[in-house]
Design a protein around this motif. Structure first.
Motif, mmCIF file in Angstrom:
data_model
loop_
_atom_site.group_PDB
_atom_site.id
_atom_site.type_symbol
_atom_site.label_atom_id
_atom_site.label_comp_id
_atom_site.label_asym_id
_atom_site.label_seq_id
_atom_site.Cartn_x
_atom_site.Cartn_y
_atom_site.Cartn_z
ATOM 1 N N PHE A 162 -49.204 4.616 -48.339
ATOM 2 C CA PHE A 162 -47.895 5.052 -48.723
ATOM 3 C C PHE A 162 -48.671 4.526 -50.673
ATOM 4 O O PHE A 162 -48.223 5.698 -51.461
ATOM 5 C CB PHE A 162 -46.787 4.710 -49.096
ATOM 6 N N LEU A 166 -49.564 7.181 -53.262
ATOM 7 C CA LEU A 166 -49.218 7.347 -55.024
ATOM 8 C C LEU A 166 -49.646 7.566 -55.823
ATOM 9 O O LEU A 166 -49.518 7.848 -57.422
ATOM 10 C CB LEU A 166 -48.427 6.260 -54.909
ATOM 11 N N LYS A 225 -35.692 8.919 -55.332
ATOM 12 C CA LYS A 225 -34.629 8.114 -54.827
ATOM 13 C C LYS A 225 -33.604 9.525 -54.266
ATOM 14 O O LYS A 225 -32.935 9.187 -52.829
ATOM 15 C CB LYS A 225 -34.651 6.615 -55.698
ATOM 16 N N GLU A 251 -37.986 7.289 -48.423
ATOM 17 C CA GLU A 251 -36.463 7.464 -48.368
ATOM 18 C C GLU A 251 -35.846 7.675 -47.041
ATOM 19 O O GLU A 251 -35.159 7.029 -46.825
ATOM 20 C CB GLU A 251 -35.862 7.428 -49.878
ATOM 21 N N ASP A 299 -40.486 10.372 -62.142
ATOM 22 C CA ASP A 299 -39.936 10.534 -60.357
ATOM 23 C C ASP A 299 -39.697 9.587 -59.541
ATOM 24 O O ASP A 299 -39.112 10.463 -58.319
ATOM 25 C CB ASP A 299 -41.729 10.337 -60.398
ATOM 26 N N ILE A 347 -41.855 9.737 -52.814
ATOM 27 C CA ILE A 347 -40.780 8.578 -52.881
ATOM 28 C C ILE A 347 -39.658 9.150 -51.975
ATOM 29 O O ILE A 347 -38.947 8.327 -50.732
ATOM 30 C CB ILE A 347 -40.113 8.008 -53.873
ATOM 31 N N PHE A 384 -41.022 -2.080 -48.238
ATOM 32 C CA PHE A 384 -39.931 -2.143 -47.482
ATOM 33 C C PHE A 384 -40.257 -3.099 -46.028
ATOM 34 O O PHE A 384 -41.208 -2.995 -44.901
ATOM 35 C CB PHE A 384 -40.067 -0.666 -47.432
#
Lengths: 325, 321
Positions: free
Chosen positions: B102, B106, A152, A12, A147, A8, B91
Motif C-alpha cells: 500500500f 501511494l 477517507k 478504508e 487526497d 486510501i 493498521f
C-alpha cells in the motif's frame, strides 16, 4: 486506480468490510426494511360496519361501509327498515386515498439518517485513530491533504453505499417476489428520475457531513476529544431528523425555509419534494457548502489544527503546580 | 558536499519553524550527499522531528529553504523520499505484505511491482513466513521492521527516519544496519535521528548536531569526535589537591554535581597530548584520594555533550519566582 484517493479509499473500505461484525450488521438491516415495508404496505381489511349517527338531537343518520356483509338486496331491505324508523340513511364515503410515495420518502429519510449516524462514527474513528498514532503523517508524506480527506470520505462512503444498497435491495426484491401491497409501498422507487435525485441528495449529504466529521477528527487529539468535537454535529443531525418528521406530518409550510439551511437541506428535500426552482437553488447551495466543508477539512489536516483550549479562570491567589516548573 | 554532477540529495538552509506554544527550530542547515548516511542528533525537544516534518512538507517553515535532488522540494521530489515517523502507526488489521505494498503504491509503484517489492523486502529481512500475518499479530519489533520496509518499498533515493532503532533488539538493529549500508551502496542517502551515539558513530559518514533549535555541528563523525576534548570524571574529597594536579598537566575542571558527603564529582578536561595515566600520576603526586576515576574518550558522545551544553537555548526558560 493507483491514485492516492483510490488507494486510501480502498484501504478504508477493506478495513470495515473485512470484519465479521460488519456483515452481521449488514444482514440485520434488511430485516427491518422488509418488515417496515410489509407493515406499511399491508392494506387494512375493510371493516364491516353500519354507522348510525345522531345529529344534535335532530335526525338520525346511518351509513354502510363497502364491506358490510349484506347483498345489495339485503342492504336495500335494511335501509327500508331504518327509514321506516325515521332515520336519514346514506352510503359510507369512499376511503381517503393514500399517498403511495409517502412511505418511500419516509424510508429514504430514515435510511439517510441511520447511515449518516453510523458512517460518520466510523469516519471519525478512522481519522482519530490515525491522527493519534501519527499514521496520518505517513499518509501525508505521500499524498496531498485533500487526497487523504477525499480518500477517507470516499472509502467510508462506499461502505455506506453498500449498506444502503443492501437495505434497499432487500425490500425491492421482496416487492418483486410478492407484488401487491409491498410493491405499493415502494412506488416511490419506481421512478428512475426520483431515484437519481435521491442519489444526488444522498451523496451531497454524505459529503457535507463527512467533511465536517473529518475536520472534527483532525482537530482531536484522541477519541474523547473527537466525540466532544463531533457532538454538536450529531445534535444537529438529530434535530434535522425530528424537524423533518414534523414537516412530513403537516408543518411543512412553516418549515420550508429550512430547505435552504445546508444541514437540513437533504432531509427536507427527501421528505417533501419542492418546486423545481427551490430544489435547484437548495441543491446548489448544499453543493457549495459541501465543497467548502471539504476545503476546510483539507486545510485543517494540512495545518494540523488543534482544538481550542479552555481554561477555567483563576479565582483568588494564583496557585503553583508541578506544570509551572 | 556536492561532488561533480551529482546534486545533493537534500539541502536545508536556515530553516526556521516556531510554534505558538514555544519550541520549534530557529536555524537549521544541512546537506546530504547521495550515497551517504547522516546522523541527526540532538537532545529531546531540540527540534529534530520538527525539522524532518518541515523537510517532508508536513509543516510549513516560517523561513529557510529545502531542496531535494538539486531542485526545490516539491511533490514529485518528495515521492522519491521514504519516511519513518517517530510514532509508528499501522493498521493493525492489515497484513504485513499488504501494508508495505500500500505504501509503495501511494508513492507511485504499480500494483504488481509493489507486491513484488514487499515480498522481496520481507524475504530480505527474514519475515517472509509472516507476510500474511496481520500487523496487530506481530511483535513490536517486527511491526517496526515492517514500517521501515514501508519507507523502503518504493525504492526511494532519500530516507528520512525518525528514531529507526528504538524498540529493536540487537539482532534486528544489525539487520537494519546492513539494510542501510546496502541502501547507501546503491547511491541512496539517509538522514536518521537518533539518541544512540554508538549506532551513529558506527554507521554514519556525517552527523548533524542540533541544539537549542540550531545546527551546532555538521561534518564527518571523526571530525566531531576530534572536536571533543578527552578527560575524566573524578570523584574526590580533596578539591584543592585535584585542582593542583589538573593545573599541573594543563587541564581544566568543572564540578558535575553537588557534593555527596565529603566527596565531589568533577569533570576534568585534558589537552590532546596529555594521557589518562599522566593525569593519574599527577593526582598521585598531589596525594589526592580518588573514590572513582572514569576516563572520557574523545568520541561523538563527548562532542555531543560539549556542543549541546554550549548552545544557547531556543527560547527563554520560565523562571520560577
Amino acid at each position: 486506480m493507483n491514485h492516492p484517493i483510490w488507494l486510501i479509499a480502498g484501504r478504508e473500505f477493506r478495513a470495515y468490510v473485512t470484519t465479521a461484525s460488519f456483515w452481521v450488521a449488514l444482514a440485520i438491516g434488511p430485516l427491518f426494511t422488509v418488515g417496515g415495508m410489509l407493515a406499511a404496505g399491508a392494506q387494512r381489511p375493510a371493516q364491516e360496519q353500519l354507522v348510525i349517527t345522531a345529529e344534535a338531537g335532530a335526525a338520525w343518520e346511518a351509513r354502510f361501509s363497502e364491506a358490510f356483509p349484506l347483498s345489495p338486496a339485503g342492504r336495500a331491505r335494511m335501509l327500508e327498515v331504518l327509514r321506516g324508523e325515521g332515520l336519514a340513511v346514506q352510503a359510507a364515503p369512499p376511503p381517503q386515498p393514500r399517498d403511495p410515495e409517502s412511505f418511500s420518502r419516509f424510508l429514504l429519510v430514515t435510511l439517510l439518517w441511520v447511515t449518516l449516524v453510523g458512517s460518520l462514527g466510523m469516519l471519525l474513528q478512522a481519522v482519530v485513530r490515525e491522527r493519534a498514532n501519527r499514521a496520518l503523517e505517513t499518509l501525508l508524506s505521500a499524498a496531498r491533504p485533500l487526497d487523504v480527506v477525499l480518500g477517507k470520505v470516499l472509502g467510508v462512503g462506499s461502505v455506506s453505499v453498500l449498506v444502503v444498497g443492501t437495505w434497499l435491495a432487500a425490500p425491492a426484491s421482496a416487492a418483486l417476489l410478492a407484488p401487491g401491497p409491498a410493491l405499493g409501498a415502494l412506488a416511490g422507487f419506481a421512478d428512475p428520475l426520483a431515484l437519481a435525485r435521491a442519489a444526488v441528495i444522498y451523496l451531497l449529504a454524505f459529503g457535507f457531513y463527512g467533511f465536517l466529521t473529518v475536520a472534527a477528527g483532525v482537530m482531536a487529539r484522541d477519541s474523547a476529544d473527537a466525540q466532544n468535537l463531533a457532538r454538536p454535529m450529531f445534535a444537529v443531525l438529530l434535530v434535522a431528523f425530528f424537524t423533518t418528521m414534523a414537516a412530513a406530518t403537516g408543518a411543512a409550510d412553516k418549515m420550508s425555509w429550512l430547505t435552504f439551511l445546508p444541514p437540513f437541506t437533504p432531509f427536507m428535500l427527501l421528505v417533501r419534494p419542492a418546486p423545481l426552482a427551490v430544489e435547484v437553488v437548495a441543491i446548489a447551495e448544499l453543493a457549495v457548502a459541501t465543497v467548502l466543508a471539504g476545503w476546510c477539512a483539507s486545510e485543517m489536516l494540512r495545518r494540523g489544527v488543534s482544538p481550542p483550549r479552555f481554561r477555567w479562570p483563576r479565582l483568588g491567589r494564583p496557585k503553583t503546580s508541578v506544570r509551572d516548573y | 558536499m556536492q561532488t561533480g554532477a551529482a546534486p545533493d540529495a537534500l539541502r536545508v538552509d536556515a530553516l526556521a519553524k516556531r510554534f505558538a506554544g514555544g519550541g520549534g527550530v530557529v536555524d537549521v542547515s544541512m546537506r546530504l550527499a547521495a550515497g551517504s548516511i547522516t546522523g541527526f542528533i540532538g537532545v529531546n525537544g531540540a527540534g529534530k522531528s520538527t525539522t524532518l516534518r518541515c523537510i517532508l512538507g508536513l509543516l510549513t517553515p516560517d523561513a529557510g529553504k529545502v531542496e531535494m535532488f538539486g531542485a526545490a522540494a516539491d511533490r514529485d521530489a518528495r515521492r522519491r523520499v521514504g519516511f519513518l515517523p517517530e510514532e509508528r502507526g499501522l493498521f493493525p488489521r492489515e497484513r504485513a505484505r499488504d501494508v508495505i505494498a500500500f505504501h509503495a503504491r501511494l508513492k507511485g509503484l504499480e500494483k504488481a511491482a509493489a507486491f513484488h517489492a514487499a515480498d522481496r523486502l520481507l524475504e530480505r529481512i527474514g519475515l517472509a513466513e509472516r507476510r500474511r500475518a496481520r500487523v496487530g499479530e506481530l511483535s513490536k519489533g517486527n511491526a517496526q521492521r515492517v514500517q521501515l520496509l514501508c519507507a523502503l518499498a518504493h525504492g526511494p533515493d532519500l530516507l528520512l527516519l525518525d528514531e529507526p532503532f528504538s524498540g529493536l533488539d540487537p539482532i534486528a538493529q544489525g539487520e537494519v544496519h546492513s539494510l542501510f549500508s546496502e541502501f547507501r551502496a546503491g547511491g541512496g542517502a539517509i538522514l536518521f535521528s537518533t539518541h544512540a551515539m554508538s549506532a551513529a558513530e558506527s554507521l554514519c559518514d556525517r552527523v548533524v548536531i542540533l541544539a537549542g533549535g540550531r545546527t551546532v555541528f555538521e561534518g564527518a563523525v571523526a571530525e566531531a569526535a576530534a572536536a571533543s576534548p578527552h578527560g575524566a570524571v573524578v570523584v574526590t574529597p580533596d578539591d584543592g589537591g585535584l585542582a593542583r594536579a589538573v593545573a599541573a598537566v594543563g587541564g581544566s575542571l568543572v564540578p558535575m554535581a553537588t557534593r555527596i558527603g565529603e566527596a565531589a564529582r568533577w569533570r576534568v578536561t585534558l589537552p590532546a597530548e596529555v594521557t589518562h595515566p599522566a593525569l593519574m600520576r599527577a593526582l598521585a603526586d598531589q596525594s589526592v584520594p580518588i573514590f572513582a576515576f572514569e576516563p572520557i574518550k574523545s568520541d561523538l558522545e563527548g562532542a555531543f555533550w560539549r556542543l549541546a551544553s554550549d548552545a544557547p537555548p531556543a527560547r527563554a526558560e520560565r523562571k520560577v519566582a
